[in-house]
Design a protein around this motif. Structure first.
Motif, PDB file in Angstrom:
ATOM      1  N   ARG A  11       4.416 -13.663 -29.443  1.00 17.37           N
ATOM      2  CA  ARG A  11       5.337 -13.238 -28.379  1.00 17.37           C
ATOM      3  C   ARG A  11       4.613 -13.271 -27.040  1.00 17.37           C
ATOM      4  N   LEU A  12       5.409 -13.227 -25.972  1.00 17.95           N
ATOM      5  CA  LEU A  12       4.888 -13.085 -24.617  1.00 17.95           C
ATOM      6  C   LEU A  12       5.293 -11.711 -24.100  1.00 17.95           C
ATOM      7  N   GLU A  13       4.355 -11.022 -23.459  1.00 21.57           N
ATOM      8  CA  GLU A  13       4.602  -9.663 -23.000  1.00 21.57           C
ATOM      9  C   GLU A  13       5.317  -9.639 -21.653  1.00 21.57           C
ATOM     10  N   LYS A  14       6.216  -8.684 -21.471  1.00 20.45           N
ATOM     11  CA  LYS A  14       6.777  -8.387 -20.152  1.00 20.45           C
ATOM     12  C   LYS A  14       5.896  -7.313 -19.528  1.00 20.45           C
ATOM     13  N   LYS A  15       5.512  -7.506 -18.263  1.00 26.38           N
ATOM     14  CA  LYS A  15       4.449  -6.686 -17.693  1.00 26.38           C
ATOM     15  C   LYS A  15       4.843  -6.017 -16.382  1.00 26.38           C
ATOM     16  N   LEU A  16       4.053  -5.010 -16.028  1.00 23.23           N
ATOM     17  CA  LEU A  16       4.200  -4.322 -14.746  1.00 23.23           C
ATOM     18  C   LEU A  16       3.896  -5.266 -13.591  1.00 23.23           C
ATOM     19  N   GLY A  17       2.791  -6.003 -13.702  1.00 21.84           N
ATOM     20  CA  GLY A  17       2.356  -6.884 -12.620  1.00 21.84           C
ATOM     21  C   GLY A  17       1.853  -8.206 -13.154  1.00 21.84           C
ATOM     22  N   ILE A  18       1.191  -8.960 -12.313  1.00 17.16           N
ATOM     23  CA  ILE A  18       0.702 -10.332 -12.577  1.00 17.16           C
ATOM     24  C   ILE A  18       1.690 -11.110 -13.445  1.00 17.16           C
ATOM     25  N   ARG A  19       2.953 -11.076 -13.059  1.00 16.50           N
ATOM     26  CA  ARG A  19       3.996 -11.696 -13.884  1.00 16.50           C
ATOM     27  C   ARG A  19       3.934 -13.210 -13.871  1.00 16.50           C
ATOM     28  N   GLU A  23      11.151  -5.109  -1.345  1.00 19.00           N
ATOM     29  CA  GLU A  23      10.727  -6.456  -1.697  1.00 19.00           C
ATOM     30  C   GLU A  23      10.633  -7.361  -0.476  1.00 19.00           C
ATOM     31  N   SER A  24      10.946  -6.822   0.697  1.00 24.50           N
ATOM     32  CA  SER A  24      10.767  -7.591   1.926  1.00 24.50           C
ATOM     33  C   SER A  24       9.286  -7.779   2.244  1.00 24.50           C
ATOM     34  N   GLU A  25       8.436  -6.939   1.652  1.00 22.20           N
ATOM     35  CA  GLU A  25       6.989  -7.042   1.805  1.00 22.20           C
ATOM     36  C   GLU A  25       6.348  -7.231   0.430  1.00 22.20           C
ATOM     37  N   LEU A  26       5.152  -7.819   0.423  1.00 18.68           N
ATOM     38  CA  LEU A  26       4.423  -7.997  -0.835  1.00 18.68           C
ATOM     39  C   LEU A  26       3.599  -6.770  -1.214  1.00 18.68           C
ATOM     40  N   LEU A  27       3.635  -5.743  -0.401  1.00 20.77           N
ATOM     41  CA  LEU A  27       2.832  -4.550  -0.674  1.00 20.77           C
ATOM     42  C   LEU A  27       3.148  -3.942  -2.034  1.00 20.77           C
ATOM     43  N   GLU A  28       4.429  -3.832  -2.372  1.00 19.87           N
ATOM     44  CA  GLU A  28       4.789  -3.214  -3.647  1.00 19.87           C
ATOM     45  C   GLU A  28       4.345  -4.096  -4.824  1.00 19.87           C
ATOM     46  N   LYS A  29       4.361  -5.403  -4.629  1.00 21.03           N
ATOM     47  CA  LYS A  29       3.895  -6.314  -5.673  1.00 21.03           C
ATOM     48  C   LYS A  29       2.386  -6.187  -5.859  1.00 21.03           C
ATOM     49  N   TRP A  30       1.648  -6.109  -4.762  1.00 25.15           N
ATOM     50  CA  TRP A  30       0.194  -5.966  -4.855  1.00 25.15           C
ATOM     51  C   TRP A  30      -0.184  -4.667  -5.563  1.00 25.15           C
ATOM     52  N   ALA A  31       0.597  -3.623  -5.326  1.00 26.16           N
ATOM     53  CA  ALA A  31       0.320  -2.349  -6.000  1.00 26.16           C
ATOM     54  C   ALA A  31       0.488  -2.485  -7.506  1.00 26.16           C
ATOM     55  N   ARG A  32       1.490  -3.251  -7.934  1.00 21.54           N
ATOM     56  CA  ARG A  32       1.690  -3.473  -9.368  1.00 21.54           C
ATOM     57  C   ARG A  32       0.624  -4.400  -9.945  1.00 21.54           C
ATOM     58  N   ASP A  33       0.307  -5.456  -9.202  1.00 25.30           N
ATOM     59  CA  ASP A  33      -0.681  -6.427  -9.686  1.00 25.30           C
ATOM     60  C   ASP A  33      -2.066  -5.813  -9.850  1.00 25.30           C
ATOM     61  N   SER A  34      -2.420  -4.910  -8.953  1.00 20.35           N
ATOM     62  CA  SER A  34      -3.795  -4.399  -8.923  1.00 20.35           C
ATOM     63  C   SER A  34      -4.145  -3.524 -10.126  1.00 20.35           C
ATOM     64  N   LYS A  35      -3.160  -2.956 -10.786  1.00 21.12           N
ATOM     65  CA  LYS A  35      -3.454  -2.021 -11.871  1.00 21.12           C
ATOM     66  C   LYS A  35      -4.217  -2.683 -13.015  1.00 21.12           C
ATOM     67  N   ILE A  36      -3.876  -3.918 -13.335  1.00 26.57           N
ATOM     68  CA  ILE A  36      -4.540  -4.588 -14.459  1.00 26.57           C
ATOM     69  C   ILE A  36      -6.030  -4.781 -14.187  1.00 26.57           C
ATOM     70  N   LEU A  37      -6.401  -4.879 -12.917  1.00 26.95           N
ATOM     71  CA  LEU A  37      -7.801  -5.136 -12.576  1.00 26.95           C
ATOM     72  C   LEU A  37      -8.692  -3.936 -12.846  1.00 26.95           C
ATOM     73  N   ASP A  38      -8.096  -2.782 -13.046  1.00 25.28           N
ATOM     74  CA  ASP A  38      -8.844  -1.589 -13.435  1.00 25.28           C
ATOM     75  C   ASP A  38      -8.862  -1.419 -14.955  1.00 25.28           C
ATOM     76  N   ILE A  39      -8.176  -2.324 -15.655  1.00 26.91           N
ATOM     77  CA  ILE A  39      -8.037  -2.188 -17.109  1.00 26.91           C
ATOM     78  C   ILE A  39      -8.738  -3.314 -17.863  1.00 26.91           C
ATOM     79  N   PHE A  40      -8.352  -4.585 -17.586  1.00 28.21           N
ATOM     80  CA  PHE A  40      -8.925  -5.636 -18.444  1.00 28.21           C
ATOM     81  C   PHE A  40     -10.386  -5.944 -18.079  1.00 28.21           C
TER      82      PHE A  40
END
Length: 402
Positions: A206-214, A361-378
């Motif tokens: 399967r492929l996972e649905k994720k918070l960020g880095i979609r 979603e007019s700014e990428l700030l909210e996306k960056w906040a979601r994307d950054s979480k994985i970088l503290d995990i993997f």
């Protein structure tokens, strides 16, 4: 260690920033919304990178071997593949983390191959896009708890087990699988194997649905009597109890600074955009003022900038040590721990500082906040990095300090 970036890296920094601005940023929101859709725009970029790498002899999003000799070995101060990787990937992740993880032939499995493969394997798998499969349902941060097995059978190894959260596991042409030759012998028996796509017995569950880095696919893989040639084992095939888990873990000494660089890149993107938005409100962002006389938002922004600089210097140090043949396990974990935490803190705080713009979603700030979480995990969670640092500082083994 010199704090000035060598001039020879100026072209890769400039080119990576151009790609981030002109390729990644324009399609960033598109592939955030279209999860599991392959970014075709990256195919042309991957070809360009192949040409750049062939000309320089260095990789941009992989990581090189730990150099065998450093300044004391007569080679002088060196800034090579590891520094090149860190500098280039920081810029790419200023554009988009998920897209940076989706570049063909630049996967984490490629870093593992570069770190421990012999010359024959480097020649055979050098142009292969390789993912890396470590995590299992019962083995997350503790890589030594791996239960996937690789059993010798004539000229082949037979792999059985399940791997989860495999970045680029569906798109990549091969997967570097961590498996045990003999579970009864513990950590020392864990080795890494290259399993090429299409090998009978390997399936994408399967492929996972994720918070960020979609934009990046994250797969669950199953291995059911999957047969691979003996030559696909990376590194030494012997089980050496005296060396324990060190051989397999050397991969992380190269890849953890890479993940730290990714966190620095997305953190820098959030800070720069927040500075622009705050400046547009008329706030004085000049550094000449004392902190206690400034607006609270400006004071917080400057604190976050200082934290990012600290993470950046730790990242450069870990990469520099790898290029100069200095053992960097502690420093690699320090960089990953600091940058992973700081990158996530910065993006979340920038969302808050920018009020409604940070959530829209007019700014990428909210996306960056979601994307950054994985970088503290993997590549090892925050807690695991702190444990590794403590072991190195105190001179304790994993058995002595858990």
């Amino acid at each position: 260690m010199y704090l000035d970036i060598p001039r020879k890296f100026s072209p890769i920094i400039h080119q990576a920033r151009q790609v981030a601005r002109e390729v990644f940023r324009p399609i960033s929101r598109k592939y955030d919304r279209a999860e599991h859709s392959y970014p075709r725009e990256l195919d042309m970029f991957a070809t360009i990178m192949d040409g750049m790498n062939a000309g320089s002899g260095e990789a941009t999003a992989g990581a090189g071997k730990l150099a065998q000799s450093g300044p004391n070995g007569g080679t002088g101060n060196r800034n090579g593949t590891n520094m090149n990787t860190v500098l280039g990937l920081t810029e790419l992740c200023w554009g988009d983390v998920g897209l940076a993880l989706s570049i063909p032939r630049q996967g984490l499995g490629n870093a593992a191959i570069a770190a421990v493969a012999n010359d024959e394997q480097l020649a055979r798998f050098g142009d292969t896009w390789a993912a890396m499969a470590i995590t299992e349902p019962g083995a997350g941060s503790d890589s030594a708890a791996i239960r996937t097995t690789a059993t010798i059978d004539g000229d082949h190894y037979v792999i059985n087990g399940e791997k989860i959260y495999v970045t680029a596991g569906d798109r990549a042409n091969a997967v570097v699988v961590w498996a045990s030759l003999d579970p009864s012998q513990g950590r020392a028996a864990i080795k890494s194997f290259v399993v090429e796509k299409g090998t009978p017995g390997m399936t994408v569950e399967r492929l996972e649905k994720k918070l960020g880095i979609r934009a990046s696919d994250t797969a669950t893989l199953r291995f059911d009597n999957c047969r691979i040639p003996r030559e696909n084992l990376l590194g030494n095939p012997d089980i050496e109890a005296e060396k324990g888990f060190a051989g397999a873990m050397q991969t992380f000494d190269n890849t953890r600074p890479v993940v730290a660089a990714m966190a620095v890149g997305v953190g820098r993107a959030a800070l720069e955009r927040t500075r622009e938005l705050l400046a547009g409100t008329g706030l004085d962002l000049d550094y000449r003022l004392q902190g206690w006389t400034q607006n609270a938002a400006v004071r917080e922004l400057q604190r976050l900038e200082a934290e990012l600089d600290a993470a950046w210097l730790l990242t450069l140090r870990a990469a520099w040590m790898a290029d100069n043949g200095q053992p960097n396990s502690r420093e690699a974990s320090m960089a990953k721990a600091k940058a992973g935490r700081v990158g996530n803190d910065i993006t979340l705080r920038c969302v808050e500082l920018c009020s409604h713009l940070g959530f829209a979603e007019s700014e990428l700030l909210e996306k960056w906040a979601r994307d950054s979480k994985i970088l503290d995990i993997f590549e090892g969670t925050q807690q695991i990095q702190l444990l590794i640092i403590a072991r190195r500082l105190l001179g304790k083994s994993s058995r002595e300090l858990k």
